[in-house]
Design an enzyme around this catalytic site. Sequence first.
Site, PDB file in Angstrom:
ATOM      1  N   ALA A  12       0.816  -1.217   0.000  1.00 26.38           N
ATOM      2  CA  ALA A  12       0.000   0.000   0.000  1.00 26.38           C
ATOM      3  C   ALA A  12       0.849   1.266   0.000  1.00 26.38           C
ATOM      4  CB  ALA A  12      -0.933  -0.009   1.206  1.00 26.38           C
ATOM      5  N   ARG A  17       9.720   7.575  -3.249  1.00 26.96           N
ATOM      6  CA  ARG A  17      11.112   7.636  -3.699  1.00 26.96           C
ATOM      7  C   ARG A  17      11.318   7.082  -5.110  1.00 26.96           C
ATOM      8  NH1 ARG A  17      13.578   4.844   1.488  1.00 26.96           N
ATOM      9  NH2 ARG A  17      11.408   4.160   1.620  1.00 26.96           N
ATOM     10  N   LYS A  24       5.346   1.442  -7.082  1.00 27.03           N
ATOM     11  CA  LYS A  24       6.616   0.749  -7.381  1.00 27.03           C
ATOM     12  C   LYS A  24       6.415  -0.742  -7.621  1.00 27.03           C
ATOM     13  CE  LYS A  24       8.042   0.518  -2.561  1.00 27.03           C
ATOM     14  NZ  LYS A  24       9.089   0.932  -1.619  1.00 27.03           N
ATOM     15  N   THR A  83       3.212  -0.161   8.985  1.00 27.11           N
ATOM     16  CA  THR A  83       3.117  -1.571   8.606  1.00 27.11           C
ATOM     17  C   THR A  83       2.164  -2.355   9.511  1.00 27.11           C
ATOM     18  OG1 THR A  83       5.191  -1.834   9.836  1.00 27.11           O
ATOM     19  CG2 THR A  83       5.356  -1.775   7.440  1.00 27.11           C
ATOM     20  N   GLU A 157      13.733   0.347  15.153  1.00 28.45           N
ATOM     21  CA  GLU A 157      13.829   1.127  13.921  1.00 28.45           C
ATOM     22  C   GLU A 157      15.023   2.063  14.014  1.00 28.45           C
ATOM     23  OE1 GLU A 157      11.919   0.617  11.041  1.00 28.45           O
ATOM     24  OE2 GLU A 157      11.609  -1.097  12.340  1.00 28.45           O
ATOM     25  N   TYR A 351      12.305 -10.294 -44.124  1.00 25.66           N
ATOM     26  CA  TYR A 351      11.167 -10.160 -43.206  1.00 25.66           C
ATOM     27  C   TYR A 351      10.132 -11.234 -43.508  1.00 25.66           C
ATOM     28  CZ  TYR A 351       6.899  -8.672 -40.974  1.00 25.66           C
ATOM     29  OH  TYR A 351       5.746  -8.662 -40.223  1.00 25.66           O
ATOM     30  N   SER A 408      14.596 -14.439 -58.780  1.00 29.23           N
ATOM     31  CA  SER A 408      15.060 -13.300 -57.975  1.00 29.23           C
ATOM     32  C   SER A 408      14.397 -12.006 -58.420  1.00 29.23           C
ATOM     33  CB  SER A 408      16.565 -13.131 -58.129  1.00 29.23           C
ATOM     34  OG  SER A 408      17.210 -14.269 -57.653  1.00 29.23           O
ATOM     35  N   ARG A 425       8.917  -9.939 -62.901  1.00 26.00           N
ATOM     36  CA  ARG A 425       9.865  -8.820 -62.994  1.00 26.00           C
ATOM     37  C   ARG A 425       9.986  -8.437 -64.463  1.00 26.00           C
ATOM     38  NH1 ARG A 425      14.749 -13.125 -61.925  1.00 26.00           N
ATOM     39  NH2 ARG A 425      15.038 -13.677 -64.105  1.00 26.00           N
TER      40      ARG A 425
HETATM   41  C1  UD1 Z   1      10.243  -1.582   7.415  1.00 23.85           C
HETATM   42  C2  UD1 Z   1      10.475  -2.112   8.843  1.00 23.85           C
HETATM   43  C3  UD1 Z   1      11.958  -2.215   9.097  1.00 23.85           C
HETATM   44  C4  UD1 Z   1      12.607  -3.109   8.084  1.00 23.85           C
HETATM   45  C5  UD1 Z   1      12.287  -2.601   6.681  1.00 23.85           C
HETATM   46  C6  UD1 Z   1      12.769  -3.598   5.652  1.00 23.85           C
HETATM   47  C7  UD1 Z   1       8.605  -1.369  10.231  1.00 23.85           C
HETATM   48  C8  UD1 Z   1       8.162  -0.373  11.231  1.00 23.85           C
HETATM   49  N1  UD1 Z   1       9.855  -1.205   9.786  1.00 23.85           N
HETATM   50  O1  UD1 Z   1      10.723  -0.254   7.377  1.00 23.85           O
HETATM   51  O2  UD1 Z   1      12.211  -2.744  10.383  1.00 23.85           O
HETATM   52  O3  UD1 Z   1      13.998  -3.175   8.274  1.00 23.85           O
HETATM   53  O4  UD1 Z   1      10.869  -2.442   6.495  1.00 23.85           O
HETATM   54  O5  UD1 Z   1      12.617  -3.087   4.353  1.00 23.85           O
HETATM   55  O6  UD1 Z   1       7.862  -2.244   9.873  1.00 23.85           O
HETATM   56  N2  UD1 Z   1       3.335  -0.404   3.840  1.00 23.85           N
HETATM   57  C9  UD1 Z   1       1.962  -0.381   3.715  1.00 23.85           C
HETATM   58  N3  UD1 Z   1       1.252   0.488   4.461  1.00 23.85           N
HETATM   59  C10 UD1 Z   1       1.815   1.315   5.367  1.00 23.85           C
HETATM   60  C11 UD1 Z   1       3.219   1.297   5.511  1.00 23.85           C
HETATM   61  C12 UD1 Z   1       3.940   0.412   4.732  1.00 23.85           C
HETATM   62  O7  UD1 Z   1       1.413  -1.127   2.923  1.00 23.85           O
HETATM   63  O8  UD1 Z   1       1.084   2.067   6.018  1.00 23.85           O
HETATM   64  C13 UD1 Z   1       4.102  -1.355   3.028  1.00 23.85           C
HETATM   65  C14 UD1 Z   1       4.976  -0.677   1.989  1.00 23.85           C
HETATM   66  O9  UD1 Z   1       4.298  -0.607   0.757  1.00 23.85           O
HETATM   67  C15 UD1 Z   1       6.150  -1.638   1.903  1.00 23.85           C
HETATM   68  C16 UD1 Z   1       6.253  -2.204   3.295  1.00 23.85           C
HETATM   69  O10 UD1 Z   1       4.986  -2.027   3.896  1.00 23.85           O
HETATM   70  O11 UD1 Z   1       5.907  -2.682   1.023  1.00 23.85           O
HETATM   71  C17 UD1 Z   1       7.347  -1.558   4.127  1.00 23.85           C
HETATM   72  O12 UD1 Z   1       7.055  -0.187   4.330  1.00 23.85           O
HETATM   73  P1  UD1 Z   1       8.208   0.892   4.400  1.00 23.85           P
HETATM   74  O13 UD1 Z   1       7.608   2.206   4.685  1.00 23.85           O
HETATM   75  O14 UD1 Z   1       9.086   0.778   3.207  1.00 23.85           O
HETATM   76  O15 UD1 Z   1       8.986   0.402   5.715  1.00 23.85           O
HETATM   77  P2  UD1 Z   1      10.452   0.766   6.138  1.00 23.85           P
HETATM   78  O16 UD1 Z   1      10.483   2.125   6.715  1.00 23.85           O
HETATM   79  O17 UD1 Z   1      11.384   0.481   5.049  1.00 23.85           O
HETATM   80 CA    CA Z   2      11.196  -0.055   2.718  1.00 24.14          CA
END
Ligand code: UD1
Ligand code: CA
Length: 453
Positions: A12, A17, A24, A83, A157, A351, A408, A425
């Site tokens: 989600a 980035r 992505k 997450t 974190e 072709y 040809s 031809r």
């Molecule tokens: C997270 C982990 C971190 C780990 C890293 C690995 C947590 C708090 N941190 O950090 O420990 O080392 O991943 O890559 O979990 N996503 C959602 N909804 C949200 C937030 C995130 O679907 O509200 C999804 C993102 O699309 C992605 C994944 O969860 O696929 C990770 O989210 P991201 O924000 O990249 O986490 P990191 O800060 O990298």
């Molecule tokens: Ca990440």
Amino acid sequence: MERTCLAVILAAGDSTRMKSSKSKVLHPIANRPMIAHVVDAVARSDISSVALVVGRDAEEVAKAAQMGSVKIETYLQGERLGTGHAVLAAREAVARGYDDIIVTYGDVPLQTEGPLKAARQGLAEGSDVVVIGFHTEMPTGYGRLLVKDGELMAIREERDATDAERAVRWCNSGLMAINGRKALDLLSRIGNANAKGEYYLTDLVEIARSVGGRVTAVDAPEIEMTGCNNRAELAVIERLWQERRRHEMMIAGVTMIAPETVFLSYDTAIGQDALIEPNVVFGPGATIDGGAVIHAFSHIEGAHVSAGATVGPFARLRPGADLASGAKVGNFCEVKNGKLGEGAKVNHLTYIGDANIGAGANIGAGTVTCNYDGVNKHETVIGANTFIGSNSSLVAPVSVGDNAYVGSGSVITADVPADALALGRARQEVKPGRATALRERALAIKAAKKAKS
Ligand code: UD1
Ligand code: CA
């Protein structure tokens, strides 16, 4: 008894980035959206159901994830609150009560079933939470696994970590397995009192421990856990995917002279003893049978090359190209939706489109099947053992019968019966001595110009 399992795939994120007009997880690795690679790994982990948590581009992401026989339910995470919050977007699925829940990320496309299964094994052995970690020399940005006396105490974190904790090299991949019977209770205890004000899934470690649960970690190869946040990482992941797949193919008996210059698609199939020369690119849907040879600088997509057939150098096979054994497609030839029978040869600058070419036919240099009238495509049928002279145009729909001969430079607009010779031809004229006369006239003009100046 087999344990039931729900896989929750988090996808989600906003993909800020990536600087992209699309999520992505829709960006391709080996010509397939990243999310489909993840679904593939999940599907190999003996799961019962998949819950996909989507936000941005929800419909497209759900569509790209839907592959094979795996049934996927999608859940919308309306607000991106972390997450832990994301997993709870799939509350309905979690609440159905599975033995195991695995949580994985849509932006970790190199993951395989290995670590996911290892984490499930941890649950089977009595853990309530099993975190998948990896060792890296570049831990910046990842959560750190804090271990004491062999037990996982917490995941910290980066932005909440002390200097000593930041020195830890064992990192959180984000992937984990949770006891499905306790998951809902544990997940709903996650709060957002941290540096980012988000609901961190990683807090589950301390939460499970605080209620007397067992928490462990398993280690996974760093490459598999590589995440994708920006285009530079996308390119790194593509490279790692290509290296891994080429290696598997070579181990399985495919020869690649310069493997680092060969590009494969997710579904490229190459048989044993096939030889792939340098700088060959495979688009989706290519099947190369054992013993075929693909010479340098060829581009092959949606095509089938049988054993003993050869392609290139500098050939392009497009969707629907199908070469029987011993067939040859040589330099600067393009074949699209065209079948070549056994031993048929299309060797130079040609072709072939929407055509069916019989066994043993020889198609001369510069032959063109004119398959398109500007509106519709038409078929050309060329019989077995025919000989098409160089620089011929075959204006479809048209057929040339078995053993026929086309002179040809012909433009063939009407069917040629078997065993016939067709010439389309202008008849040649020869004027003796005329070249000398022309040359003398030209020299005289040049001399007159010089005299004037
Ligand atoms: C997270 C982990 C971190 C780990 C890293 C690995 C947590 C708090 N941190 O950090 O420990 O080392 O991943 O890559 O979990 N996503 C959602 N909804 C949200 C937030 C995130 O679907 O509200 C999804 C993102 O699309 C992605 C994944 O969860 O696929 C990770 O989210 P991201 O924000 O990249 O986490 P990191 O800060 O990298
Ligand atoms: Ca990440």
